[in-house]
Enzyme design. Structure first.
Site, mmCIF file in Angstrom:
data_model
loop_
_atom_site.group_PDB
_atom_site.id
_atom_site.type_symbol
_atom_site.label_atom_id
_atom_site.label_comp_id
_atom_site.label_asym_id
_atom_site.label_seq_id
_atom_site.Cartn_x
_atom_site.Cartn_y
_atom_site.Cartn_z
ATOM 1 N N HIS A 259 9.100 -13.592 -89.232
ATOM 2 C CA HIS A 259 7.788 -14.309 -89.667
ATOM 3 C C HIS A 259 7.388 -15.791 -89.335
ATOM 4 O O HIS A 259 6.490 -16.154 -88.465
ATOM 5 C CB HIS A 259 7.333 -14.145 -91.300
ATOM 6 C CG HIS A 259 6.124 -14.604 -91.904
ATOM 7 N ND1 HIS A 259 5.138 -13.578 -92.026
ATOM 8 C CD2 HIS A 259 5.752 -15.853 -92.254
ATOM 9 C CE1 HIS A 259 4.072 -14.317 -92.445
ATOM 10 N NE2 HIS A 259 4.617 -15.664 -92.685
ATOM 11 N N GLU A 260 8.386 -16.341 -89.826
ATOM 12 C CA GLU A 260 8.454 -18.052 -89.603
ATOM 13 C C GLU A 260 8.431 -18.351 -88.174
ATOM 14 O O GLU A 260 8.143 -18.983 -87.391
ATOM 15 C CB GLU A 260 9.462 -18.745 -90.302
ATOM 16 C CG GLU A 260 9.441 -18.446 -92.005
ATOM 17 C CD GLU A 260 8.012 -18.731 -92.330
ATOM 18 O OE1 GLU A 260 7.428 -19.606 -91.940
ATOM 19 O OE2 GLU A 260 7.837 -18.068 -93.420
ATOM 20 N N HIS A 263 4.971 -18.468 -86.541
ATOM 21 C CA HIS A 263 4.601 -19.700 -86.716
ATOM 22 C C HIS A 263 5.196 -20.740 -85.621
ATOM 23 O O HIS A 263 4.302 -21.611 -85.147
ATOM 24 C CB HIS A 263 4.854 -20.168 -88.289
ATOM 25 C CG HIS A 263 4.115 -19.615 -89.382
ATOM 26 N ND1 HIS A 263 2.812 -19.529 -89.211
ATOM 27 C CD2 HIS A 263 4.286 -18.894 -90.282
ATOM 28 C CE1 HIS A 263 2.309 -19.256 -90.231
ATOM 29 N NE2 HIS A 263 3.297 -18.594 -90.963
ATOM 30 N N GLU A 289 -1.389 -18.165 -89.694
ATOM 31 C CA GLU A 289 -0.951 -17.021 -90.115
ATOM 32 C C GLU A 289 -1.161 -15.731 -89.387
ATOM 33 O O GLU A 289 0.012 -14.896 -89.484
ATOM 34 C CB GLU A 289 -1.426 -16.637 -91.529
ATOM 35 C CG GLU A 289 -0.756 -15.663 -92.496
ATOM 36 C CD GLU A 289 0.544 -16.146 -93.026
ATOM 37 O OE1 GLU A 289 0.894 -17.453 -92.880
ATOM 38 O OE2 GLU A 289 1.087 -15.263 -93.451
#
Lengths: 494, 494
Positions: A259-260, A263, A289
């Protein structure tokens, strides 16, 4: 020459932002508790310096003069737009309020860190009340200056141009549709086999770094560390992502990292030639996001990615080749489990928007002054009962204290998570159309085409376009729920 | 009210210093290489902000008015003195020169990090030339404003009030005496047994933290990390010390940690009520170094400490109780080995001042413009031949490139190491007089009395007195070489 003055001036603002980003990261990753007060003061000081710069009276004149310069290119014009936006927002809030907010938020967050494990709502109530009062004050100042309702004025700080007018119908549709999707998903899902073993932290980290590298994370310009709560911080040429490790469940940490990484790829893919300028920054938080959810939810929790990743995971932990627990199919069951629960960050993507709806409703009431800090626990419990059928009375830790946001002054931020989920689904649909062999490439662990597509469609755009504009340019449509709901039905109901 | 204005204003300067300290620490400990350019810009920006604040025109008026306030206490008066000193030094150097120096030094240091392992003098020559030109410029500005010779003006920035007039006779005495002490020490020393085993990094760190805690390091207000080169950074309530680990030699890292712990105890012992104010900062670098050398050389490399520490070390690495390599006697031989060598940071305390003399002579010539970057290697080799009988021709890595100082703009800093060694010896003599059972306490691992003595004599004084004043107050004498030479004869010749 006024454009050049603006450019040079905002380069210096960017240099202060660098310091703010690194000090915040360090606070979460390294800082010993005794350093907290000095850190709060230092961050407040930097917030004040940045604010003084952005709101400097000369900036207004430079903007007006720059607009009259004939030879600016479109990016320079977009940069002036972004600078004006920042200037207007900064001018709206007095410097003392900025510093007071920064200080109060840093200290409230520090209190939250120790109060949450103790389930101690009383300890956090006063600092939260203070932080909220300052947030209301900021909302009033910003709203008056920008001609926006107070809540929209806060929201606009996280996702420029976003408003309740856009959000409300979208969220209403989700609130009405999702309970049925949850029921159907619960009925359709098959129980996974547990992953065997205890999972050593060093191995988990190594695995995470392997997959980060594979997805395109540039370790020459970033790193992975450990913190209480996963996040992506730092700056485009020095991206700091964090995770935490559970010895029992290696996928929890791994999906947090992936997930990160979404980003981080966005930050690392921002246009190099606009480093430090407002137009070169990442877009709103909904768009940010969308990039993390694109990577984590659309790509990495999907069957194709897990086909590629399953043997890598198994080998990383010395698993048995014949053990069905390590099969892509079983990992897929784990990755797509639907379990209504108390914790937003642990929620599956089907129930997740209901957690957001709850927060969205409460924070609107808080900003409007229709609700006070003392009213939060009851409202929380009522919402959790209504949306997820869960009684949270007496549970502050995994109830209203579970998220850091309100305790660090982030009010009006929560909706961006769900807007990001919707955007991610729309972008993935568009990517699958543009890249016909996408599924095969993912299953082979070849992410280059996808990364280039994201870079061209989103990352390299910086702030030269807004989120809704980007969605329109890439998908040909408007922001909406259909792609997201179709994705949920496909993955969770089948 | 002017005193209050000064106090508030310099609190804000302290907040910027916090950010500078943490960003510098992070650069050495965490930063990926791609982050270097942005970091240099950010640090330059912060240097500029701090400089603009300190040199603000209003400060002069506040100082004059504060001096007229009747009700200031002695600490407040001393704070005004320190503020005036900072103000005068800051006013002397234009802001652009400050920012240019910060940027050039950060970038030169980054080049040094990659050029040194390659022994690549050519790569570093141009950045060093630029850094030196800026240092000469700063020296000229400061010298003119403060009525000091250019080199003394730089020196005064690291150790207030220090000058070549004080240093030259002291260093001359060392240069004349030490070669004889080295010869006698070499003749007297007994070869140690090597420590058996390969030493795992995690164990080394655990051991280091055990002894740090024992000496009084407060982990609630500090931490231990790894970097290329050991140092002590951070701020008094968040002290960051670093070391590096060698699998072959656990004592190298351990003594580095004990050295940095001396620095750290000083920072953590600064007067709490003066946090963030100039008078509450640590004194000059000679005094700072006296604290690290007091702990490392006077205390921890001595026979009493090693009697206490030997079983702890042995057990930390699973050594055999009967193995004489782990005896206090053998550890003492290792800790007091004298070996003339190329590397200053690896040097024993007998040869160390000769390394400093070499650097002191070269940097004076560089500042005076009597020598250029191109002349350094030959001068280095000539000095190493003359003082230590070592030929360093063609060796840049472990020759003039071994220390970061000149490559990060620290010119005029080196003498403080030896001044610190002299001060440490004088302070330890005074402590032994004031604390009659000091040797026994150290041998028992009881450092509380010693720590309280240091706290009262040095740490809690902050900048309310100068280094020479402190030496006089504590020892009743002047800064000199006798205590140091007596210590060397006692420990190394016997």
């Amino acid at each position: 020459m006024s454009y050049a003055a603006l450019h040079g001036w905002f380069e210096r603002v960017g240099n202060v932002r660098h310091a703010q980003a690194m000090l915040s990261w360090d606070e979460a990753v390294n800082m010993p508790p005794g350093g907290g007060v000095a850190r709060a003061e230092s961050l407040a000081e930097l917030a004040r310096v940045a604010h003084d710069r952005v709101s400097d009276t000369r900036v207004g004149g430079w903007i007006a003069d720059a607009r009259a310069e004939a030879d600016l290119d479109p990016w320079q014009r977009a940069n002036v737009d972004q600078i004006e936006r920042a200037w207007l927002r900064a001018r709206a809030v007095p410097a003392d309020l900025v510093a007071a907010s920064s200080r109060a938020n840093t200290l409230c967050e520090q209190t939250w860190r120790t109060a949450r494990p103790r389930n101690d709502w009383d300890a956090i109530a006063a600092p939260l009340e203070e932080g909220l009062a300052l947030a209301r004050e900021r909302a009033a100042c910003l709203g008056a200056a920008l001609g926006l309702a107070p809540y929209d004025a806060l929201l606009d700080g996280y996702e420029p141009g976003m408003s309740r007018e856009v959000i409300d119908p979208v969220f209403a549709r989700l609130k009405e549709t999702l309970p049925g999707v949850v029921d159907a998903a619960l009925a359709a899902q098959r129980d996974p086999l547990p992953l065997p073993g205890a999972f050593e932290e060093g191995r988990q980290k190594e695995l995470a770094e392997t997959l980060m590298r594979r997805l395109g994370f540039d370790f020459d310009r970033g790193r992975l560390d450990t913190s209480h709560h996963p996040f992506c911080g730092g700056r485009p040429d020095d991206v700091r992502i964090t995770t935490r490790y559970s010895a029992a469940d290696p996928l929890e940490s791994l999906f947090a990292v992936l997930h990160e990484t979404g980003h981080a790829l966005y930050e690392q893919g921002l246009p190099r030639e606009w480093r430090g300028q407002p137009v070169g920054e990442s877009g709103g938080m909904a768009l940010h996001e969308s990039q993390s959810l694109f990577m984590e939810r659309q790509v990495c929790r999907g069957a194709e990615f897990l086909r590629f990743a399953a043997p890598i995971l198994r080998d990383a932990f010395g698993g048995d080749r014949e053990d069905p627990a390590w099969s892509a199919d079983n990992l897929g069951r784990i990755a797509a489990r639907v379990r209504p629960g108390r914790i937003r960050v642990d929620a599956d993507e089907v129930t997740y928007p209901l957690h957001i709806t709850l927060r969205y409703e409460i924070e609107q009431a808080l900003v409007a002054g229709e609700m006070d800090v003392g009213d939060i626990p009851a409202a929380w419990n009522a919402g959790m009962q209504a949306y997820l059928g869960i009684d949270t009375s007496g549970d502050f830790r995994d109830g209203p204290m579970q998220d850091v946001h309100w305790f660090t002054g982030l009010v009006g931020y929560f909706p961006t998570y769900t807007l990001g989920a919707l955007t991610a689904a729309q972008l993935f649909e568009a990517a699958a159309e543009d890249l016909p062999n996408l599924d095969d490439a993912i299953a082979r662990g070849d992410f280059e085409g996808l990364r280039e597509w994201l870079r061209a469609s989103v990352h390299s755009v910086g702030r030269s376009r807004g989120t809704l504009e980007i969605v329109h340019a890439v998908t040909g449509g408007e922001l909406g729920v259909e792609a997201f709901l179709a994705h949920l039905r496909r993955r969770y109901i089948g």
